[in-house]
Write a protein that holds these residues in place. Structure first.
Motif, PDB file in Angstrom:
ATOM      1  N   ALA A  53       0.827  -1.208   0.000  1.00 45.97           N
ATOM      2  CA  ALA A  53       0.000   0.000   0.000  1.00 45.97           C
ATOM      3  C   ALA A  53       0.857   1.252   0.000  1.00 45.97           C
ATOM      4  O   ALA A  53       0.527   2.247  -0.663  1.00 45.97           O
ATOM      5  N   ALA A  54       1.977   1.201   0.714  1.00 48.55           N
ATOM      6  CA  ALA A  54       2.873   2.361   0.774  1.00 48.55           C
ATOM      7  C   ALA A  54       3.430   2.698  -0.615  1.00 48.55           C
ATOM      8  O   ALA A  54       3.637   3.873  -0.943  1.00 48.55           O
ATOM      9  N   LYS A  55       3.643   1.670  -1.430  1.00 51.10           N
ATOM     10  CA  LYS A  55       4.140   1.904  -2.793  1.00 51.10           C
ATOM     11  C   LYS A  55       3.096   2.616  -3.656  1.00 51.10           C
ATOM     12  O   LYS A  55       3.444   3.349  -4.585  1.00 51.10           O
ATOM     13  N   PRO A 153     -12.501  -4.955   3.551  1.00 44.88           N
ATOM     14  CA  PRO A 153     -11.350  -5.846   3.741  1.00 44.88           C
ATOM     15  C   PRO A 153     -10.106  -5.286   3.059  1.00 44.88           C
ATOM     16  O   PRO A 153     -10.135  -4.926   1.883  1.00 44.88           O
ATOM     17  N   PHE A 154      -9.010  -5.241   3.822  1.00 44.25           N
ATOM     18  CA  PHE A 154      -7.782  -4.673   3.274  1.00 44.25           C
ATOM     19  C   PHE A 154      -6.632  -5.671   3.271  1.00 44.25           C
ATOM     20  O   PHE A 154      -6.083  -6.002   2.234  1.00 44.25           O
ATOM     21  N   ASP A 155      -6.241  -6.141   4.427  1.00 40.09           N
ATOM     22  CA  ASP A 155      -5.104  -7.058   4.537  1.00 40.09           C
ATOM     23  C   ASP A 155      -5.681  -8.421   4.886  1.00 40.09           C
ATOM     24  O   ASP A 155      -6.120  -8.643   6.013  1.00 40.09           O
ATOM     25  N   ASN A 156      -5.678  -9.346   3.927  1.00 40.23           N
ATOM     26  CA  ASN A 156      -6.495 -10.548   4.031  1.00 40.23           C
ATOM     27  C   ASN A 156      -5.644 -11.811   3.999  1.00 40.23           C
ATOM     28  O   ASN A 156      -4.738 -11.929   3.179  1.00 40.23           O
ATOM     29  N   TYR A 157      -5.977 -12.754   4.863  1.00 40.85           N
ATOM     30  CA  TYR A 157      -5.143 -13.945   4.996  1.00 40.85           C
ATOM     31  C   TYR A 157      -5.957 -15.233   4.932  1.00 40.85           C
ATOM     32  O   TYR A 157      -7.065 -15.309   5.456  1.00 40.85           O
ATOM     33  N   ALA A 158      -5.357 -16.222   4.342  1.00 42.67           N
ATOM     34  CA  ALA A 158      -5.794 -17.603   4.514  1.00 42.67           C
ATOM     35  C   ALA A 158      -4.595 -18.359   5.055  1.00 42.67           C
ATOM     36  O   ALA A 158      -3.457 -18.099   4.668  1.00 42.67           O
ATOM     37  N   GLN A 342     -11.777   3.381   0.080  1.00 39.02           N
ATOM     38  CA  GLN A 342     -12.485   2.961  -1.128  1.00 39.02           C
ATOM     39  C   GLN A 342     -11.507   2.708  -2.272  1.00 39.02           C
ATOM     40  O   GLN A 342     -11.649   1.746  -3.035  1.00 39.02           O
ATOM     41  N   TRP A 343     -10.501   3.555  -2.387  1.00 38.23           N
ATOM     42  CA  TRP A 343      -9.521   3.463  -3.474  1.00 38.23           C
ATOM     43  C   TRP A 343      -8.573   2.283  -3.274  1.00 38.23           C
ATOM     44  O   TRP A 343      -8.357   1.497  -4.204  1.00 38.23           O
ATOM     45  N   ILE A 344      -8.017   2.144  -2.084  1.00 38.67           N
ATOM     46  CA  ILE A 344      -6.984   1.111  -1.865  1.00 38.67           C
ATOM     47  C   ILE A 344      -7.581  -0.288  -1.914  1.00 38.67           C
ATOM     48  O   ILE A 344      -6.879  -1.261  -2.207  1.00 38.67           O
ATOM     49  N   THR A 345      -8.900  -0.417  -1.669  1.00 31.76           N
ATOM     50  CA  THR A 345      -9.549  -1.737  -1.715  1.00 31.76           C
ATOM     51  C   THR A 345     -10.336  -1.957  -3.003  1.00 31.76           C
ATOM     52  O   THR A 345     -11.039  -2.973  -3.138  1.00 31.76           O
ATOM     53  N   ALA A 350      -6.732  -3.524  -7.575  1.00 32.53           N
ATOM     54  CA  ALA A 350      -6.440  -4.851  -7.034  1.00 32.53           C
ATOM     55  C   ALA A 350      -5.181  -5.466  -7.634  1.00 32.53           C
ATOM     56  O   ALA A 350      -4.329  -6.005  -6.917  1.00 32.53           O
ATOM     57  N   LYS A 351      -5.029  -5.395  -8.953  1.00 28.37           N
ATOM     58  CA  LYS A 351      -3.853  -5.998  -9.573  1.00 28.37           C
ATOM     59  C   LYS A 351      -2.574  -5.272  -9.164  1.00 28.37           C
ATOM     60  O   LYS A 351      -1.541  -5.907  -8.898  1.00 28.37           O
ATOM     61  N   ASP A 352      -2.634  -3.949  -9.127  1.00 29.55           N
ATOM     62  CA  ASP A 352      -1.452  -3.190  -8.697  1.00 29.55           C
ATOM     63  C   ASP A 352      -1.076  -3.557  -7.264  1.00 29.55           C
ATOM     64  O   ASP A 352       0.105  -3.689  -6.938  1.00 29.55           O
ATOM     65  N   TYR A 353      -2.092  -3.712  -6.440  1.00 27.40           N
ATOM     66  CA  TYR A 353      -1.846  -4.041  -5.030  1.00 27.40           C
ATOM     67  C   TYR A 353      -1.217  -5.427  -4.894  1.00 27.40           C
ATOM     68  O   TYR A 353      -0.250  -5.627  -4.151  1.00 27.40           O
TER      69      TYR A 353
END
Length: 449
Positions: A53-55, A153-158, A342-345, A350-353
């Motif tokens: 996200a910082a990038k 949802p922002f930082d998501n784990y399985a 709204q933007w970061i999620t 999504a692909k950039d992230y």
């Protein structure tokens, strides 16, 4: 834990209807004009998703004129920092990071703004928001409480099984273990060599949330156990299935490195990266660390799969965070914070992230063959999310207090200071006391969320 698909559908329709008039002319730059020059503050963790996200932040700041200040906090201190700010009504953190097990506490205390305030506002709502584009289990678990959405949802784990393919092949295995029983009885003995300082498995178990969630709770669901009986809401650790899972953890310890109770995420990941253990069950976000030649010796030896199945089937760990808006921040910072969330999620980013090292909650991004090829962990991760597994940590507001109890007694179990059965009985008693005091057995509080 109720599915909220109907709610999400209704909210999405509302957004689409509200956004029809704005769809032609809405843009992030225009929406942000009233807030240009505003500074907001967000909590980041020292994990790959936040570095990703910082990038991307400079792009958002350039488009909007909104400055996003970040504070990197160790996970162990994050809830305390937020709670202190909220109870003081300080509004220091405009963008509030909320763990899956904090959502009940934060929302029920009125610390987060229901996001409908923003996505029903056509000046702020991106017509392409598409709430139905999130994996339902992630939006429901991390961002929803009492039928309202408080975070995206922002930082998501399985939970996934990461393994050293070369070590397994040398021991005669062409694929990873499919079940926990197979891992313990077939793989572990052949992959453990204490004299060489090499072990089959590392289960991050440091006292704290790592012990209570990543170690203790991880072994309940696959074996058919649970902390709470979903029908009676009574503590359930003395059930045969729960005891079977906790005893399995004890049996597996002889194939783990000495001092495993001091292993946090970094120690477990580093042990695999440096060839000291053959397998770990860790969050999907750590793939980038294990694949990075600067921090890992694995190279082409890195393998990834779903967590092993137990007698109850594939019940992998689920974890993650949402980003919400601080109810005590000034209105202009609330709006600016929402635009950032709204933007970061968004599906558009999504692909950039993902390419930057994050794990998006958007379903569409993982259908891209190029993403699947570049990030092999996404295939088992999506499979785990699509299983719709139960939330392996209860989301009620009392979890932090219960977590401390589990962390203490769960550690004593692993160290042999208390037997599995006696430890389970002690935790049961303390959990019952906490939930009774909170009003769960006299009708004052709903039993499930």
């Amino acid at each position: 834990m109720k599915r909220l698909g109907a709610l999400v559908t209704a909210l999405t329709l509302c957004i689409c209807i509200g956004g029809i008039g704005a769809a032609q002319g809405w843009s992030l730059a225009e929406a942000a004009k009233p807030y240009a020059g505003t500074s907001i503050k967000a909590i980041f963790l020292d994990r790959p998703g936040y570095k990703a996200a910082a990038k991307l932040l400079p792009e958002f700041e350039k488009i909007t004129g909104i400055k996003v200040n970040t504070e990197v906090i160790p996970y162990e201190n994050t809830r305390e920092k937020i709670v202190l700010d909220m109870t003081a009504r300080g509004g220091e953190y405009d963008v509030v990071l909320t763990d899956v097990v904090w959502i009940g506490e934060f929302a029920s205390n009125g610390w987060l703004v229901p996001l409908e305030k923003f996505y029903n506002d056509p000046k702020l709502a991106d017509p392409a928001l598409n709430l139905k584009g999130f994996f339902p289990i992630l939006l429901d678990s991390f961002g929803t409480w009492d039928k309202k959405i408080y975070g995206l949802p922002f930082d998501n784990y399985a939970g996934l099984l990461f393994y050293n393919k070369c070590m397994l092949q040398k021991a005669g295995f062409s694929k990873p273990p499919a079940t926990w029983e197979e891992l313990l009885k077939v793989y572990a003995p052949k992959l453990t060599n204490p004299k060489a300082g090499v072990y089959a498995f590392a289960l991050q178990s440091r006292r704290g949330e790592t012990q209570s969630a990543d170690s203790f709770m991880r072994m309940l669901w696959p074996f058919g156990g649970s902390l709470i009986d979903p029908k009676t809401f009574e503590p359930n650790l003395l059930s045969p299935a729960s005891l079977r899972g906790l005893q399995f953890r004890q049996d597996l310890m002889k194939y783990m490195p000495p001092g495993i109770v001091d292993y946090d995420h970094n120690e477990a990941v580093n042990a695999l990266a440096q060839g000291k253990v053959a397998m770990i069950t860790e969050w999907s976000a750590f793939y980038t660390t294990l694949a990075d030649p600067k921090s890992s010796k694995l190279g082409n030896c890195l393998g990834v799969a779903t967590e092993p199945a137990g007698p109850a089937g594939l019940k992998g760990a689920l974890g993650g965070f949402s980003y919400g808006v601080n109810a005590f921040s000034p209105p202009e910072r609330q709006a600016a914070a929402y635009l950032f969330i709204q933007w970061i999620t968004s599906e558009a980013k999504a692909k950039d992230y993902v390419r930057a090292g994050g794990v998006s909650a958007r379903m569409s991004v993982y259908k891209d063959p190029a993403i699947q090829k570049a990030f092999p962990f996404t295939v088992p991760m999506v499979k785990a999310w699509e299983q719709g597994n139960p939330i392996f940590r209860p989301r009620f507001p009392e979890w932090p207090e219960i977590s401390e109890v589990i962390a203490q007694i769960g550690t004593e179990m692993m160290l042999g200071k208390v037997s599995v059965k006696d430890g389970a009985a002690q935790i049961n008693a303390k959990v019952k006391e906490i939930l009774t005091k909170a009003g769960y057995y006299d009708g004052k509080k709903p039993k499930l969320q």
